[in-house]
Every structure is written in structure tokens, then in C-alpha cells.
Design a protein around this motif. Structure first.
Motif, short mmCIF file in Angstrom:
data_model
loop_
_atom_site.label_atom_id
_atom_site.label_comp_id
_atom_site.label_asym_id
_atom_site.label_seq_id
_atom_site.Cartn_x
_atom_site.Cartn_y
_atom_site.Cartn_z
N UNK A 115 0.85 -25.52 -88.01
CA UNK A 115 -0.44 -24.82 -87.89
C UNK A 115 -0.38 -23.43 -88.49
N UNK A 116 0.76 -22.77 -88.40
CA UNK A 116 0.93 -21.43 -88.94
C UNK A 116 0.79 -21.47 -90.47
N UNK A 117 1.56 -22.36 -91.08
CA UNK A 117 1.52 -22.47 -92.55
C UNK A 117 0.12 -22.84 -93.01
N UNK A 118 -0.49 -23.83 -92.35
CA UNK A 118 -1.82 -24.29 -92.76
C UNK A 118 -2.86 -23.17 -92.66
N UNK A 200 5.10 -9.55 -88.08
CA UNK A 200 6.23 -10.06 -87.30
C UNK A 200 5.74 -10.46 -85.91
N UNK A 201 6.02 -11.69 -85.54
CA UNK A 201 5.72 -12.19 -84.21
C UNK A 201 7.01 -12.30 -83.41
N UNK A 202 7.07 -11.62 -82.28
CA UNK A 202 8.21 -11.74 -81.35
C UNK A 202 9.53 -11.57 -82.07
N UNK A 203 9.64 -10.53 -82.87
CA UNK A 203 10.78 -10.38 -83.74
C UNK A 203 12.04 -9.82 -83.07
N UNK A 204 13.17 -10.27 -83.57
CA UNK A 204 14.46 -9.71 -83.17
C UNK A 204 14.67 -8.48 -84.05
N UNK A 205 14.00 -7.39 -83.68
CA UNK A 205 13.90 -6.23 -84.57
C UNK A 205 14.50 -4.97 -83.96
N UNK A 206 15.21 -5.10 -82.85
CA UNK A 206 15.89 -3.94 -82.29
C UNK A 206 17.11 -3.58 -83.11
N UNK A 269 4.43 -11.23 -76.94
CA UNK A 269 3.97 -11.55 -75.60
C UNK A 269 4.67 -10.65 -74.59
N UNK A 270 3.92 -10.14 -73.65
CA UNK A 270 4.48 -9.25 -72.63
C UNK A 270 5.57 -9.96 -71.83
N UNK A 271 5.36 -11.25 -71.57
CA UNK A 271 6.29 -12.01 -70.73
C UNK A 271 7.23 -12.89 -71.54
N UNK A 272 7.45 -12.55 -72.79
CA UNK A 272 8.38 -13.33 -73.62
C UNK A 272 9.75 -13.39 -72.95
N UNK A 273 10.23 -14.60 -72.68
CA UNK A 273 11.52 -14.78 -72.02
C UNK A 273 12.65 -15.03 -73.00
N UNK A 274 12.34 -15.08 -74.30
CA UNK A 274 13.36 -15.36 -75.31
C UNK A 274 13.79 -14.07 -76.03
N UNK A 305 6.11 -18.06 -78.47
CA UNK A 305 5.34 -18.50 -79.64
C UNK A 305 3.90 -17.97 -79.64
N UNK A 306 3.55 -17.19 -78.64
CA UNK A 306 2.18 -16.68 -78.46
C UNK A 306 1.20 -17.85 -78.53
N UNK A 307 1.56 -18.93 -77.87
CA UNK A 307 0.80 -20.18 -77.96
C UNK A 307 -0.59 -20.05 -77.36
N UNK A 308 -0.72 -19.36 -76.25
CA UNK A 308 -2.03 -19.26 -75.59
C UNK A 308 -3.01 -18.42 -76.39
N UNK A 309 -2.48 -17.46 -77.14
CA UNK A 309 -3.34 -16.55 -77.92
C UNK A 309 -3.15 -16.79 -79.42
#
Length: 326
Positions: A115-118, A200-206, A269-274, A305-309
Motif C-alpha cells: 500500500x505504501x509503494x502504490x 522517515x516513519x518510526x526511524x532508527x535515527x538516534x 507513534x507515541x506508543x511505538x513498542x519497537x 507501522x502507524x497502521x491506524x493513522x
């Protein structure tokens, strides 16, 4: 640039980083570590002509192909979409798509992130999604994104390759990255000047210090095949971040955002657990301190994955790329 109405909450309290025992010693190596940004900038990324390997089912207004290109002599496969019709003057704008961590043996180029690519492809962009070495049919060993620069090298060669493609506009290249792909995106954008905008979505950017000590619940997941052994080897060679901060800063892309190649838009996501929200907060503040254009959106009650939004985050991402690439 006007900042979004949503701004990050105050940074969380963190536990001080552990230090080595007083007896620990280290001996810096005489050559640049390959992870240093300086070393990355000294490399060549020639890419290659793009080879069309297989035509896939078309989308609503774009063609889909499996293609390949060369990176350090390795044949790397990618998914590529091309809009129908004639390109605008200068060629179609491009989005290089950096996927997050997927176990290499399970990876398939036409699965996940569909869905992202499309969404990007349907808006008139060439989308180029590299597989990374060791993924799918790509040659080479999948050694991870954090312990060595391999995947970033593959993406930089992807950028060079798409610049050769006649229907692409080499001056209008953006980059999207999720999770591990966010780390790659940031590393690319402080290494090369070719990418004009990044999302960048939920990036490992620290920083690497953040990755070592502030990634919960388990520090540095999938950092490398050796896991924590990799960072222990660096500590033994270069010292801890407290003893030798200049080395750890030299391998952390976040420390080079004053030289980044374009504006960033961050989603988390505020509650990102990954991947902790803290990483995106740190990057947002670093970009602001460097006077670089940045937007940051947070999503309460959502997941990695910010699936809800998803629809809202994707709309914001497309509008951001449209602003800077069209």
C-alpha cells in the motif's frame, strides 16, 4: 517553514549510559572506520544502468517491474514503478523507498509495504525500492544496517542508478524510510547531496549511544549477526561513548544534520513498542538546532507501522514530497 501543529512531548527521562571499568583501555585504529560519515563520503557510488528483469502486473496508472543494478559488483534487485504516459520536462520525480527490517530469508520484493509503494506510485512518482544485498535474489551477504554500511552503500548506488534512467529527473529525488530504512535514509542524506527531501516513519535515527543504551526493551535488536558483540568490539577498540565521544559522534548520522541534503518530515507513534519515540524527538531537535527545515508528527495510540493513522500519515508524506519535488 511553518511547523506542524503537532509537536513532540518533552523528552523522557533516560538512565545514564553505563561506563567501562576504570581499568579498561582502548587503542584507536589508524584508519577511518567504514561507518564514519567521513569514510562514507570518500567512497564512490557509481551505480549502473538499470536492467529490467521482469514485468509485473500494472497498477491503476503506472507500470511495475522487477529490475536490477550493481552495487560494489553485486547484482541488487529492486521493485520499480513508472507512471503511464510521457514524463514532464526533466523527467518524473523519484522516491527511493527504503523498507524496514525484514528477516532476509523471508524477504520478497513484491510483499509487504504494498500500500505504501502504490500510494506514491499512483501520484506520478517513479518509486524505486531496493532489496539490499542478501535479500530476495540480491547477491551478497545480509550483514545488517547498523554494524556496517553495506545497505546504505546499496541505496547510494540505487540513487546513482536511477539518475541514469532517462525518464527520471535526477534533480528531483526524494527518499522514504521506515524503521531501519529511516536509519539508512538519514545516513544517505548526510553522505550525499542527491536526495532533496526525506520522509522517515518510526526511524532508527538516534545516535549510536542512543542505540546502545536507550533502545527498549532490548538494546540494539538485529544490530548485526553478532548483536551486542559488535558494539562491545567497538568499545574495546575505541572506548565507550563517555571515553571517546568523538568516535561515536563520527559514526552517528544525527550528528551531521547541519550538512543534510534536504528537509525532513518525521512520523512516529507515541506508543511505538519497537522503536522509541525518543529517537525521532532527538532528530527533530537536532534539525531545529541546525536551522534545517523539519516537520514532526506524532500519533497517539498507534503502532510501529502507524497502521491506524496510515491514510493521514501517507497524505502528509505525499504532500511533503509534492512540495519539494514537483
Amino acid at each position: 517553514m511553518q511547523q506542524p501543529s503537532q509537536t513532540p512531548s518533552p523528552l523522557p527521562t533516560v538512565t545514564p549510559s553505563p561506563t567501562l571499568p576504570p581499568t579498561a583501555t582502548f587503542t584507536p585504529t589508524p584508519t577511518l572506520h567504514p561507518l564514519t560519515i567521513q569514510s562514507m563520503r570518500l567512497r564512490d557510488y557509481p551505480g549502473s544502468e538499470i536492467t529490467f528483469e521482469e514485468k509485473l502486473a500494472s497498477g491503476a496508472n503506472y507500470e511495475r517491474y522487477l529490475v536490477s543494478y550493481l552495487s560494489e559488483g553485486l547484482k541488487i534487485f529492486a521493485l520499480m514503478t513508472i507512471p503511464f504516459g510521457e514524463p514532464p520536462d526533466g523527467g518524473f520525480p523519484v522516491i527511493i523507498f527504503n523498507h524496514g527490517y525484514i528477516p532476509p530469508r523471508e524477504y520478497r520484493p513484491t510483499e509487504r509495504y504494498v500500500a505504501y509503494v502504490n500510494a506514491f506510485a499512483s501520484r506520478g512518482y517513479i518509486v524505486f525500492r531496493p532489496d539490499y544485498r542478501g535479500h530476495g535474489n540480491s547477491e551478497g551477504e545480509a550483514r545488517g544496517a547498523y554494524s556496517n554500511p553495506d545497505y546504505t552503500i546499496d541505496v547510494l548506488n540505487a540513487v546513482a542508478s536511477i539518475k541514469r534512467y532517462p525518464r527520471a529527473n535526477p534533480q528531483k529525488i526524494g527518499m522514504w524510510g521506515h524503521s531501519m530504512g529511516g536509519h539508512i535514509t538519514l545516513r544517505v542524506m548526510v553522505t550525499s547531496g542527491d536526495v532533496k527531501a526525506g520522509v522517515i516513519w518510526a526511524g532508527v535515527v538516534g545516535s549510536y549511544e542512543d542505540l546502545m543504551y536507550r533502545w527498549r526493551p532490548t538494546p540494539i535488536p538485529t544490530l548485526s549477526t553478532g548483536g551486542r558483540r559488535f558494539t562491545q568490539q567497538l568499545v574495546e577498540t575505541y572506548g565507550s561513548p563517555q571515553e571517546n565521544p568523538s568516535f561515536w559522534e563520527s559514526i552517528s548520522p544525527i550528528m551531521f544534520v547541519n550538512q543534510i541534503s534536504g528537509p525532513l518530515q518525521l512520523h512516529h507513534a507515541v506508543d511505538d513498542s519497537v522503536v522509541p519515540l525518543y529517537f525521532s524527538q532527538r532528530l527533530y531537535e537536532a534539525m531545529q538546532a541546525a536551522g534545517q527545515p523539519v516537520e514532526f508528527y506524532t500519533y497517539p495510540g498507534d503502532d510501529h507501522n502507524i497502521a491506524n493513522s496510515f491514510s493521514l500519515a501517507m497524505q502528509r508524506s505525499i504532500e511533503f514530497f509534492d512540495r519539494y519535488l514537483k
